[in-house]
Design an enzyme around this catalytic site. Structure first.
Site, mmCIF file in Angstrom:
data_model
loop_
_atom_site.group_PDB
_atom_site.id
_atom_site.type_symbol
_atom_site.label_atom_id
_atom_site.label_comp_id
_atom_site.label_asym_id
_atom_site.label_seq_id
_atom_site.Cartn_x
_atom_site.Cartn_y
_atom_site.Cartn_z
ATOM 1 N N HIS A 219 0.822 -1.200 0.000
ATOM 2 C CA HIS A 219 0.000 0.000 0.000
ATOM 3 C C HIS A 219 0.859 1.255 0.000
ATOM 4 O O HIS A 219 0.605 2.195 -0.743
ATOM 5 C CB HIS A 219 -1.014 0.074 1.136
ATOM 6 C CG HIS A 219 -1.775 1.357 1.021
ATOM 7 N ND1 HIS A 219 -2.783 1.533 0.104
ATOM 8 C CD2 HIS A 219 -1.581 2.567 1.588
ATOM 9 C CE1 HIS A 219 -3.193 2.781 0.138
ATOM 10 N NE2 HIS A 219 -2.482 3.441 1.018
ATOM 11 N N TYR A 223 2.054 5.418 -2.288
ATOM 12 C CA TYR A 223 2.496 6.769 -1.914
ATOM 13 C C TYR A 223 3.887 7.064 -2.437
ATOM 14 O O TYR A 223 4.225 8.215 -2.714
ATOM 15 C CB TYR A 223 2.362 6.985 -0.396
ATOM 16 C CG TYR A 223 0.910 7.174 -0.105
ATOM 17 C CD1 TYR A 223 0.310 8.394 -0.379
ATOM 18 C CD2 TYR A 223 0.119 6.120 0.290
ATOM 19 C CE1 TYR A 223 -1.047 8.555 -0.239
ATOM 20 C CE2 TYR A 223 -1.245 6.274 0.440
ATOM 21 C CZ TYR A 223 -1.820 7.493 0.174
ATOM 22 O OH TYR A 223 -3.160 7.658 0.293
ATOM 23 N N HIS A 375 -10.181 1.493 -10.872
ATOM 24 C CA HIS A 375 -9.681 2.404 -9.838
ATOM 25 C C HIS A 375 -8.213 2.762 -10.054
ATOM 26 O O HIS A 375 -7.860 3.928 -10.148
ATOM 27 C CB HIS A 375 -9.872 1.774 -8.451
ATOM 28 C CG HIS A 375 -9.029 2.396 -7.384
ATOM 29 N ND1 HIS A 375 -9.330 3.627 -6.836
ATOM 30 C CD2 HIS A 375 -7.888 1.988 -6.788
ATOM 31 C CE1 HIS A 375 -8.404 3.935 -5.941
ATOM 32 N NE2 HIS A 375 -7.516 2.960 -5.897
ATOM 33 N N PHE A 376 -7.353 1.754 -10.156
ATOM 34 C CA PHE A 376 -5.934 2.147 -10.119
ATOM 35 C C PHE A 376 -5.405 2.674 -11.447
ATOM 36 O O PHE A 376 -4.311 3.198 -11.491
ATOM 37 C CB PHE A 376 -5.039 1.071 -9.485
ATOM 38 C CG PHE A 376 -4.979 -0.256 -10.159
ATOM 39 C CD1 PHE A 376 -4.395 -0.402 -11.402
ATOM 40 C CD2 PHE A 376 -5.478 -1.382 -9.520
ATOM 41 C CE1 PHE A 376 -4.319 -1.636 -12.005
ATOM 42 C CE2 PHE A 376 -5.409 -2.628 -10.119
ATOM 43 C CZ PHE A 376 -4.829 -2.749 -11.373
ATOM 44 N N HIS A 377 -6.204 2.579 -12.501
ATOM 45 C CA HIS A 377 -5.759 3.272 -13.715
ATOM 46 C C HIS A 377 -6.082 4.766 -13.670
ATOM 47 O O HIS A 377 -5.646 5.517 -14.539
ATOM 48 C CB HIS A 377 -6.331 2.613 -14.971
ATOM 49 C CG HIS A 377 -5.621 1.333 -15.302
ATOM 50 N ND1 HIS A 377 -5.945 0.138 -14.720
ATOM 51 C CD2 HIS A 377 -4.558 1.073 -16.110
ATOM 52 C CE1 HIS A 377 -5.129 -0.806 -15.168
ATOM 53 N NE2 HIS A 377 -4.275 -0.264 -16.008
ATOM 54 N N ARG A 438 -11.106 -9.535 -12.130
ATOM 55 C CA ARG A 438 -9.870 -8.998 -12.688
ATOM 56 C C ARG A 438 -8.924 -10.167 -12.936
ATOM 57 O O ARG A 438 -9.247 -11.304 -12.614
ATOM 58 C CB ARG A 438 -9.236 -7.963 -11.748
ATOM 59 C CG ARG A 438 -8.674 -8.554 -10.473
ATOM 60 C CD ARG A 438 -8.058 -7.502 -9.582
ATOM 61 N NE ARG A 438 -6.725 -7.110 -10.044
ATOM 62 C CZ ARG A 438 -5.792 -6.588 -9.249
ATOM 63 N NH1 ARG A 438 -6.049 -6.401 -7.964
ATOM 64 N NH2 ARG A 438 -4.615 -6.245 -9.717
ATOM 65 N N ARG A 439 -7.761 -9.879 -13.501
ATOM 66 C CA ARG A 439 -6.732 -10.891 -13.748
ATOM 67 C C ARG A 439 -7.322 -12.125 -14.412
ATOM 68 O O ARG A 439 -7.148 -13.245 -13.943
ATOM 69 C CB ARG A 439 -6.079 -11.289 -12.425
ATOM 70 C CG ARG A 439 -5.384 -10.138 -11.777
ATOM 71 C CD ARG A 439 -4.673 -10.526 -10.521
ATOM 72 N NE ARG A 439 -3.534 -9.653 -10.323
ATOM 73 C CZ ARG A 439 -2.759 -9.686 -9.258
ATOM 74 N NH1 ARG A 439 -2.981 -10.544 -8.315
ATOM 75 N NH2 ARG A 439 -1.741 -8.869 -9.152
HETATM 76 C C1 HEM Z 1 -3.384 2.720 -22.300
HETATM 77 C C2 HEM Z 1 -2.772 2.170 -21.315
HETATM 78 C C3 HEM Z 1 -3.272 1.015 -20.477
HETATM 79 C C4 HEM Z 1 -4.266 0.101 -20.697
HETATM 80 C C5 HEM Z 1 -5.179 -0.022 -21.901
HETATM 81 C C6 HEM Z 1 -4.298 -0.774 -19.543
HETATM 82 C C7 HEM Z 1 -5.161 -1.850 -19.378
HETATM 83 C C8 HEM Z 1 -5.143 -2.747 -18.327
HETATM 84 C C9 HEM Z 1 -6.076 -3.819 -18.110
HETATM 85 C C10 HEM Z 1 -7.276 -4.144 -19.000
HETATM 86 C C11 HEM Z 1 -5.707 -4.480 -16.983
HETATM 87 C C12 HEM Z 1 -6.425 -5.636 -16.302
HETATM 88 C C13 HEM Z 1 -6.190 -6.975 -16.846
HETATM 89 C C14 HEM Z 1 -6.813 -8.040 -15.971
HETATM 90 O O1 HEM Z 1 -7.009 -7.820 -14.770
HETATM 91 O O2 HEM Z 1 -7.096 -9.136 -16.499
HETATM 92 C C15 HEM Z 1 -4.533 -3.820 -16.466
HETATM 93 C C16 HEM Z 1 -3.863 -4.194 -15.317
HETATM 94 C C17 HEM Z 1 -2.893 -3.419 -14.700
HETATM 95 N N1 HEM Z 1 -2.405 -2.201 -15.145
HETATM 96 FE FE1 HEM Z 1 -2.863 -1.291 -16.898
HETATM 97 N N2 HEM Z 1 -3.343 -0.365 -18.655
HETATM 98 C C18 HEM Z 1 -2.706 0.731 -19.177
HETATM 99 C C19 HEM Z 1 -1.707 1.474 -18.577
HETATM 100 C C20 HEM Z 1 -1.226 1.262 -17.297
HETATM 101 C C21 HEM Z 1 -0.300 2.109 -16.617
HETATM 102 C C22 HEM Z 1 0.287 3.392 -17.180
HETATM 103 C C23 HEM Z 1 -0.065 1.544 -15.400
HETATM 104 C C24 HEM Z 1 0.828 1.993 -14.266
HETATM 105 C C25 HEM Z 1 1.710 2.925 -14.295
HETATM 106 C C26 HEM Z 1 -0.820 0.322 -15.328
HETATM 107 C C27 HEM Z 1 -0.810 -0.550 -14.268
HETATM 108 C C28 HEM Z 1 -1.493 -1.745 -14.215
HETATM 109 C C29 HEM Z 1 -1.373 -2.708 -13.143
HETATM 110 C C30 HEM Z 1 -0.486 -2.592 -11.911
HETATM 111 C C31 HEM Z 1 -2.234 -3.767 -13.456
HETATM 112 C C32 HEM Z 1 -2.494 -5.016 -12.619
HETATM 113 C C33 HEM Z 1 -1.651 -6.169 -13.023
HETATM 114 C C34 HEM Z 1 -2.025 -7.406 -12.246
HETATM 115 O O3 HEM Z 1 -3.209 -7.608 -11.948
HETATM 116 O O4 HEM Z 1 -1.100 -8.170 -11.913
HETATM 117 N N3 HEM Z 1 -1.523 0.187 -16.494
HETATM 118 N N4 HEM Z 1 -4.199 -2.766 -17.302
HETATM 119 CU CU LIG Z 2 -3.959 0.228 -0.483
#
Ligand code: HEM
Ligand SMILES: [Cu+2]
Length: 571
Positions: A219, A223, A375-377, A438-439
Site C-alpha cells: 500500500h 504513496y 480504480h488504479f488506472h 480482474r486478472r
Molecule cells: C493505455 C494504457 C493502459 C491500458 C489499456 C491498460 C489496461 C489494463 C487492463 C485491462 C488491466 C487488467 C487486466 C486483468 O485484470 O485481467 C490492467 C492491469 C494493470 N495495469 Fe494497466 N493499462 C494501461 C496502462 C497502465 C499504466 C500506465 C499503469 C501503471 C503505471 C498500469 C498498471 C497496471 C497494473 C499494476 C495492473 C495489474 C496487473 C495485475 O493484476 O497483476 N496500467 N491494465
Molecule cells: Cu492500499
C-alpha cells in the site's frame, strides 16, 4: 544548474530506459483490454501469453517505470535545490544495479519463468532471477538516497543553519524514507520465503505471512508513486498556473501526514483473508480513512493555488476564474500544466472509488473484480503516470538543451489519456459490479458465446466501452511518443541544464510542527509497530493453511514443485 558528462548520461538514461519499456507496457495494456472485451480471443497473442503479458504490464508500468522515474526525479530535485554535486561513482553503482536487475527480471518474465503477476503472491514461484532482479532494482534505487541525498542535505544544513529545507527536498526525502522502510518487509519475504522456495532450499512456505509482508510494502508503494506527483503539484503547478503556492506549511504538514498514515494500513488489501482477525482489519480501515486528512489538505492547497494563479491572470467571480488557467498553452513550460490538471481530474475518480475499496464492507463487493482495475488506472495510471510522463518530457528537453518539439501533440496527449481512462474507469466499474473478475482472460471464458456454462452476454456492452477507453488512452500515448521522440532527436540550442518552475508561497511562515522531523519519524515507527505486530504474529500462527508447497512458473504454467521433484527422481 548545468549537468554534464556521465551524470547527464545517467539521468537521461534513467528517463529513457523506462520510457522504452513503457511502450511495451502500454501495448500489453491494449492487448488486455481487447482480450477482456472478447475482441481478441486466444490464450496468447503474438507469442505472449495473457498472464505473462499481464505480469510484464504490471511490473514494467507500476514498478520499473515508477522506480526509475522516482530516482531520476529525486536526483534532479536534489541537484537543483541544494546546488551540490552528486557522486558519479554512487550514481553509476545505482544505475548498474537498477538496469542489471531490470534485465534479469525481464528475462525471467519474457521466457515464461515468472508468470506470477506483479504482486508475485506465494505459493506461485518464479525463477530466482526474477526475485534477485527485483531486489537489485530496489537496492539500486536506494543508493542515491543514502550516499548522495542525505549527505548533501546534511552539508547544506551546516551551511544554511537557519534556512528552511526546500519543500521539494523535504518531499523527496520523506518519499525515500518511506521507500526504505517498506522495502524491509518485502526483502524479508523475498529473501526468506520466495528465494529459498525458488532455489529448492525449502519445500513449503506460509503464504499468508508473505502476503501480510507484501502489503506492508504494497500500500505504501502507492504513496511512493504519488509523492513525486505531489511535489510537482505543490512546487511547480502553482507557478505554471501563474501564481504562488497557497501555503507552504500546509504542504509540509500534508507530506508528513502521508509518511505517518501510508504504512499501517496494508490490511485493507486483505479484508477477505481468513487468517487475520477482523478487529485488526477494522483498525487498518480506520487508519486508511485518516489518509483523507492529508488528501483534503492537498486538495484545498492545490485548488487555492490554482485560484491564486487564475486571479493573477485576470480571473474573476466565484467559479469563472477556472476559465483563466493555461489549459492549452504553448508558451514556455506552460504545456506541463495540461499533464497536471488532467492527472488531477482523473485522480478525483480514483479518490471516490478508493473510498469504496477502503470500506471494510463495500470492499467485499468489489474485491478482485474489474472495479479495482478501473480504480488504479485513475491513480497510478492517471495522476502518477501523467505527471511522470510530463516531467520526463520536460527533463529530457532540459538535459538535451532543446525546446519541447511537436507541442500540440504534447498538449493533446494528456487530455486524450484522461478521456480514455475516464471511460475505462466507468466501464470497468460497471463490469466489476456485474461480477467480472480482474486478472482474467475473460474473452475465452465468460465472453465466449460458445461456452454455455459461463457465458455472460450482459458484460459485453461495458467491456466494449472499456476497450474504447483503452484505445483512446493509447492514442494519447502515441501523441506523447511523437513529441518525446522529436525532443529526443532535436538539435540542441543551449547548454544542458536542469531548471524547475518552482513557485513561491503566499503563506510562508513555518510552524514548529513541520520543522522538526524527529517526532514524525518516531510516531511513524510507533504506529507501524502497534498496527503490525499482532497481524504478523497471527499470520505466522493462525493461517488457515500455514504451510503449502510451491507452484513453479514454467512456460507460463504453474507446475507443482513436488511433482517436478518426483519427476526428477524417476530413473
Ligand atoms: C493505455 C494504457 C493502459 C491500458 C489499456 C491498460 C489496461 C489494463 C487492463 C485491462 C488491466 C487488467 C487486466 C486483468 O485484470 O485481467 C490492467 C492491469 C494493470 N495495469 Fe494497466 N493499462 C494501461 C496502462 C497502465 C499504466 C500506465 C499503469 C501503471 C503505471 C498500469 C498498471 C497496471 C497494473 C499494476 C495492473 C495489474 C496487473 C495485475 O493484476 O497483476 N496500467 N491494465
Ligand atoms: Cu492500499
Amino acid at each position: 544548474m548545468q549537468v554534464k558528462g556521465a551524470l547527464r548520461f545517467i539521468l537521461l538514461s534513467q528517463l529513457i530506459i523506462p520510457f522504452i519499456l513503457l511502450i511495451l507496457g502500454v501495448l500489453l495494456g491494449l492487448y488486455q483490454v481487447l482480450a477482456r472485451a472478447g475482441i481478441i480471443r486466444s490464450a496468447d497473442f503474438l507469442g505472449i501469453n495473457y498472464y505473462q503479458g499481464l505480469t510484464l504490464h504490471g511490473v514494467i508500468n507500476a514498478i520499473v517505470f515508477t522506480t526509475f522515474f522516482a530516482v531520476a526525479f529525486g536526483n534532479a530535485i536534489m541537484l537543483h535545490q541544494l546546488k551540490r554535486p552528486l557522486k558519479v561513482g554512487v550514481q553509476w553503482a545505482s544505475w548498474l544495479l537498477m538496469v542489471g536487475g531490470t534485465l534479469m527480471a525481464a528475462w525471467a518474465m519474457l521466457t515464461g519463468r515468472a508468470t506470477v503477476l506483479y504482486t508475485f503472491y506465494l505459493p506461485m514461484v518464479a525463477h530466482w532471477t526474477f526475485y534477485v532482479g527485483a531486489t537489485l532494482l530496489l537496492i539500486g534505487s536506494l543508493l542515491p538516497y543514502f550516499l548522495d541525498w542525505i549527505p548533501n542535505t546534511l552539508a547544506w544544513r551546516r551551511e544554511n543553519p537557519n534556512a528552511k529545507l526546500p519543500l521539494a527536498v523535504l518531499g523527496n526525502l520523506i518519499n525515500f524514507t518511506l521507500w526504505f522502510l517498506i522495502i524491509i518487509p518485502l526483502a524479508v519475504t523475498v529473501l526468506f520465503q520466495m528465494l529459498p522456495l525458488s532455489l529448492g532450499l525449502a519445500s513449503e512456505v506460509n503464504p499468508l505471512l508473505s502476503r501480510t509482508l507484501f502489503w506492508f510494502f504494497g500500500h505504501a508503494l502507492v504513496y511512493f508513486w504519488l509523492l513525486p506527483s505531489y511535489i510537482m503539484l505543490y512546487t511547480m503547478l502553482p507557478k505554471l498556473a501563474g501564481g504562488k503556492l497557497y501555503s507552504d506549511p500546509a504542504a509540509r504538514f500534508a507530506l508528513l501526514l502521508f509518511l505517518l498514515f501510508s504504512i499501517p494500513v496494508g490490511l485493507h488489501h486483505q479484508y477477505t483473508e481468513g487468517g487475520l482477525s477482523s478487529g485488526w482489519k477494522l483498525w487498518h480501515a480506520f487508519l486508511t480513512f485518516m489518509v483523507a486528512l492529508p488528501s483534503f489538505i492537498t486538495a484545498f492547497t492545490v485548488a487555492a493555488s490554482l485560484e491564486h494563479g487564475a486571479r493573477q491572470n485576470g480571473g474573476q467571480g466565484l467559479f469563472s476564474w477556472w476559465g483563466k488557467l493555461p489549459y492549452w498553452s504553448r508558451e514556455g513550460d506552460k504545456w506541463l500544466f495540461a499533464y497536471f490538471i488532467s492527472g488531477l481530474i482523473l485522480f478525483l475518480f480514483g479518490g471516490i472509488t478508493g473510498i469504496v475499496n477502503a470500506s471494510y464492507n463495500l470492499n467485499l463487493i468489489v474485491h478482485n473484480t474489474a472495479w479495482i482495475v478501473g480504480h488504479f488506472h485513475t491513480t497510478v495510471g492517471g495522476l502518477v503516470t501523467l505527471s511522470f510522463l510530463g516531467m520526463t518530457l520536460y527533463l529530457i528537453a532540459c538535459l538535451r538543451g532543446v525546446d519541447v518539439k511537436a507541442k500540440p501533440f504534447a498538449l493533446a496527449a494528456p487530455y486524450l489519456w484522461m478521456l480514455g481512462f475516464v471511460i475505462f474507469e466507468v466501464a470497468l466499474s460497471i463490469t466489476g459490479l456485474q461480477g467480472a473478475p480482474r486478472r482474467s482472460n475473460i474473452g475465452i471464458s465468460y465472453l465466449d458465446p460458445s461456452n454455455e456454462l459461463l457465458y455472460r452476454g450482459d458484460w459485453l456492452f461495458w467491456s466494449h466501452v472499456g476497450a474504447l477507453g483503452g484505445v483512446i488512452a493509447v492514442v494519447g500515448f502515441l501523441a506523447y511518443v511523437v513529441s518525446l521522440v522529436g525532443t529526443l532527436f532535436a538539435k540542441p540550442v543551449r547548454a544542458p541544464a536542469i531548471d524547475f518552475p518552482i513557485a513561491d508561497a503566499v503563506h510562508e511562515t513555518p510552524t514548529p510542527l513541520v520543522v522538526n522531523l524527529r517526532p514524525w519519524v518516531t510516531a511513524t515507527l510507533a504506529l507501524i509497530a502497534i498496527s503490525y505486530t499482532y497481524p504478523v504474529y497471527e499470520s505466522m500462527t493462525r493461517g488457515i493453511i500455514t504451510k503449502v508447497p510451491g507452484y513453479q512458473s514454467i512456460e507460463n504454467n504453474l507446475v507443482p514443485q513436488q511433482t517436478l521433484q518426483e519427476q526428477t527422481k524417476l530413473p
